[in-house]
Enzyme design. Structure first.
Site, short mmCIF file in Angstrom:
data_model
loop_
_atom_site.label_atom_id
_atom_site.label_comp_id
_atom_site.label_asym_id
_atom_site.label_seq_id
_atom_site.Cartn_x
_atom_site.Cartn_y
_atom_site.Cartn_z
N ARG A 65 4.06 -0.97 -6.45
CA ARG A 65 2.98 -0.03 -6.15
C ARG A 65 3.45 1.43 -6.24
NH1 ARG A 65 -0.11 1.37 -0.75
NH2 ARG A 65 -2.16 1.88 -1.60
N HIS A 69 1.77 4.43 -8.24
CA HIS A 69 1.31 5.68 -7.62
C HIS A 69 2.05 6.89 -8.16
CE1 HIS A 69 -1.17 4.19 -3.95
NE2 HIS A 69 -1.35 3.42 -5.00
N VAL A 73 -0.26 9.98 -11.21
CA VAL A 73 -0.41 11.37 -10.78
C VAL A 73 0.51 12.25 -11.60
CG1 VAL A 73 -0.38 12.92 -8.80
CG2 VAL A 73 -0.93 10.49 -8.48
N SER A 79 6.94 12.32 -8.94
CA SER A 79 6.30 13.30 -8.04
C SER A 79 5.97 12.65 -6.69
CB SER A 79 5.02 13.88 -8.68
OG SER A 79 4.12 12.85 -9.01
N ASN A 97 -1.87 7.21 0.00
CA ASN A 97 -0.44 7.00 0.25
C ASN A 97 -0.07 6.99 1.74
OD1 ASN A 97 0.41 6.87 -2.44
ND2 ASN A 97 0.62 9.09 -2.62
N PRO A 166 -6.68 5.20 -7.38
CA PRO A 166 -7.94 4.50 -7.08
C PRO A 166 -8.10 4.21 -5.58
CG PRO A 166 -6.34 3.02 -8.08
CD PRO A 166 -5.74 4.39 -8.13
N HIS A 196 -1.67 -7.59 -7.07
CA HIS A 196 -2.12 -7.92 -5.72
C HIS A 196 -1.93 -9.42 -5.44
CE1 HIS A 196 -4.89 -4.14 -5.17
NE2 HIS A 196 -3.62 -3.84 -5.34
N ASP A 244 -2.92 -11.87 -1.42
CA ASP A 244 -3.17 -13.20 -1.99
C ASP A 244 -2.97 -14.20 -0.86
OD1 ASP A 244 -2.96 -15.73 -3.06
OD2 ASP A 244 -1.32 -15.23 -4.45
N THR A 247 -0.34 -17.64 -1.97
CA THR A 247 1.11 -17.49 -2.18
C THR A 247 1.48 -16.00 -2.18
OG1 THR A 247 0.62 -17.59 -4.55
CG2 THR A 247 1.48 -19.61 -3.54
N ASP A 252 2.24 -14.96 -9.05
CA ASP A 252 1.60 -16.02 -9.83
C ASP A 252 0.16 -15.61 -10.09
OD1 ASP A 252 0.26 -16.37 -7.44
OD2 ASP A 252 1.51 -18.05 -6.79
C1 HEM Z 1 -7.47 -1.15 -9.36
C2 HEM Z 1 -7.38 -0.28 -8.40
C3 HEM Z 1 -6.51 -0.48 -7.18
C4 HEM Z 1 -6.88 -0.24 -5.91
C5 HEM Z 1 -8.23 0.28 -5.43
C6 HEM Z 1 -5.76 -0.60 -5.07
C7 HEM Z 1 -5.74 -0.47 -3.70
C8 HEM Z 1 -4.74 -0.97 -2.89
C9 HEM Z 1 -4.80 -0.98 -1.46
C10 HEM Z 1 -5.92 -0.39 -0.61
C11 HEM Z 1 -3.68 -1.61 -1.01
C12 HEM Z 1 -3.30 -1.86 0.44
C13 HEM Z 1 -2.58 -0.65 0.99
C14 HEM Z 1 -2.42 -0.67 2.48
O1 HEM Z 1 -3.21 -1.29 3.17
O2 HEM Z 1 -1.48 -0.02 2.97
C15 HEM Z 1 -2.91 -1.99 -2.17
C16 HEM Z 1 -1.71 -2.64 -2.13
C17 HEM Z 1 -0.98 -2.93 -3.24
N1 HEM Z 1 -1.24 -2.53 -4.53
FE1 HEM Z 1 -2.99 -1.83 -5.19
N2 HEM Z 1 -4.74 -1.04 -5.86
C18 HEM Z 1 -5.15 -0.96 -7.15
C19 HEM Z 1 -4.38 -1.25 -8.27
C20 HEM Z 1 -3.06 -1.56 -8.22
C21 HEM Z 1 -2.16 -1.56 -9.36
C22 HEM Z 1 -2.56 -1.14 -10.76
C23 HEM Z 1 -0.95 -1.96 -8.90
C24 HEM Z 1 0.36 -2.11 -9.65
C25 HEM Z 1 0.51 -2.01 -10.93
C26 HEM Z 1 -1.08 -2.23 -7.49
C27 HEM Z 1 -0.11 -2.73 -6.69
C28 HEM Z 1 -0.25 -2.98 -5.34
C29 HEM Z 1 0.70 -3.75 -4.56
C30 HEM Z 1 1.89 -4.50 -5.10
C31 HEM Z 1 0.26 -3.69 -3.22
C32 HEM Z 1 0.95 -4.28 -1.98
C33 HEM Z 1 1.90 -3.20 -1.46
C34 HEM Z 1 2.73 -3.57 -0.24
O3 HEM Z 1 2.65 -4.67 0.28
O4 HEM Z 1 3.47 -2.67 0.21
N3 HEM Z 1 -2.37 -1.94 -7.11
N4 HEM Z 1 -3.58 -1.58 -3.30
#
Ligand code: HEM
Length: 324
Positions: A65, A69, A73, A79, A97, A166, A196, A244, A247, A252
């Protein structure tokens, strides 16, 4: 008259020359960028990242993530890692963030290990890109060859972070168009959202969804999630749930299977399968895990290519959280 025309031609010619020179000087990213200048860079980063994920498996998700991020930007320029200072405005406090982006220490430790062997050579932006690949590989996701040679920015941009990262409330159309502005297709967006399949989200990001509003949700799933996410803001805002449910620690395609069953945790997850143009892509990935993994790798490489600083632009930071 003749002299004026000649002067004008001369300045046009020099503008063309400058443009040509600047485009040829703009170095391309390359997987062998550090082969001569820091041959052990990649193995050093790998060891550090694997140690951190062995200690805490969720770190794999957090690092993927963080690279995302960063890249969204002002390009993949590290950055996102900068702290506030006299000359720097940090992106860390924007809503997408704050209390949410993680993994800064892990990147800093990898950077310090690399600085020990090759001072001033390897950028923080490249370390983020390599860390994301290592993270995916460690938890069973695809691997890919990371292109290198990015340089680091000298400032953050909270206003661009606010605009370009996003939000879980974004509609499908907004997500498609936002990713489009970064050169990523709807298919790339769906594949990337597949990350996710690992990691966690806080109650504040999915409360509205589990208490009714928005896309359809499986009733049993909603009631399970309500147990640890109280209805009233701000109670339990920071309580975590896996993105998820099946798992959460393995990379996966269960994320896509969940969407087919209306068990996407975030509204921005479920909009990918809610009668819109991306339904067919979600179905494909739910049936074909290897297609998902190969599309994910391709999309990560594309994401890593977003507006890098190369050549003499930017700097190589000594410490990722501040400029030299
Ligand atoms: C499509 C638009 C996306 C939105 C609106 C979004 C939003 C979010 C949100 C709200 C969370 C939870 C953050 C929290 O509660 O602290 C999250 C977690 C996460 N996002 Fe996204 N996300 C998007 C796309 C992506 C993309 C493109 C990636 C990677 C290429 C990604 C990777 C992740 C990962 C791996 C987590 C878990 C992070 C952790 O456990 O520390 N997301 N995302």
């Amino acid at each position: 008259m003749v002299i004026a025309a000649r002067n004008c031609l001369a300045s046009v010619a020099s503008v063309v020359l400058i443009l040509l020179l600047s485009s040829t000087c703009q170095a391309q990213l390359s997987s062998t960028f550090y082969a001569k200048t820091c041959p052990n860079a990649l193995s050093t980063i790998r060891t550090n990242i694997r140690t951190a994920i062995a200690r805490e498996r969720r770190m794999a998700a957090s690092l993927i993530r963080l690279h995302f991020h960063d890249c969204f930007v002002q390009g993949c320029d590290a950055s996102v890692l900068l702290d506030d200072s006299a000359t720097v405005t940090s992106e860390k406090s924007v809503i997408q963030n704050a209390n949410s982006a993680r993994g800064f220490d892990v990147i800093e430790q990898a950077k310090s290990a690399v600085e020990n062997i090759c001072p001033g050579v390897v950028s923080c932006a490249d370390i983020l890109a390599v860390a994301a690949k290592e993270a995916s590989e460690y938890v069973g996701g695809p691997t890919w060859t990371v292109k290198l040679g990015r340089r680091d920015s000298t400032n953050g941009s909270p206003s661009l972070a606010n605009r370009d990262l996003p939000r879980f409330t974004d509609s499908l159309d907004s997500l498609i168009s936002l990713f489009g502005t970064k050169g990523l297709s709807a298919r790339d967006m769906v594949a990337l959202s597949g990350s996710h399949t690992i990691g966690q989200a806080q109650c504040v990001t999915f409360r509205d969804r589990i208490y009714s509003n928005g896309s359809a949700i499986d009733a049993g799933f909603a009631s399970t999630r309500r147990r640890n996410c109280p209805a009233t803001f701000p109670n339990g805002n920071g309580n975590l749930a896996p993105l998820d449910l099946v798992t959460p620690n393995s990379f996966d395609n269960n994320y896509f299977k969940n969407l087919l069953q209306k068990k996407g945790l975030l509204e921005s997850d479920q909009v990918l399968f809610s009668g819109g143009s991306t339904d067919s892509i979600v179905s494909e990935y739910s049936k074909n895990p290897s297609l998902f993994k190969s599309d994910f790798a391709t999309a990560m490489i594309k994401m890593g290519d977003i507006e890098p600083l190369t050549g003499s632009s930017g700097i190589i930071r000594k410490v990722c959280s501040r400029v030299n």
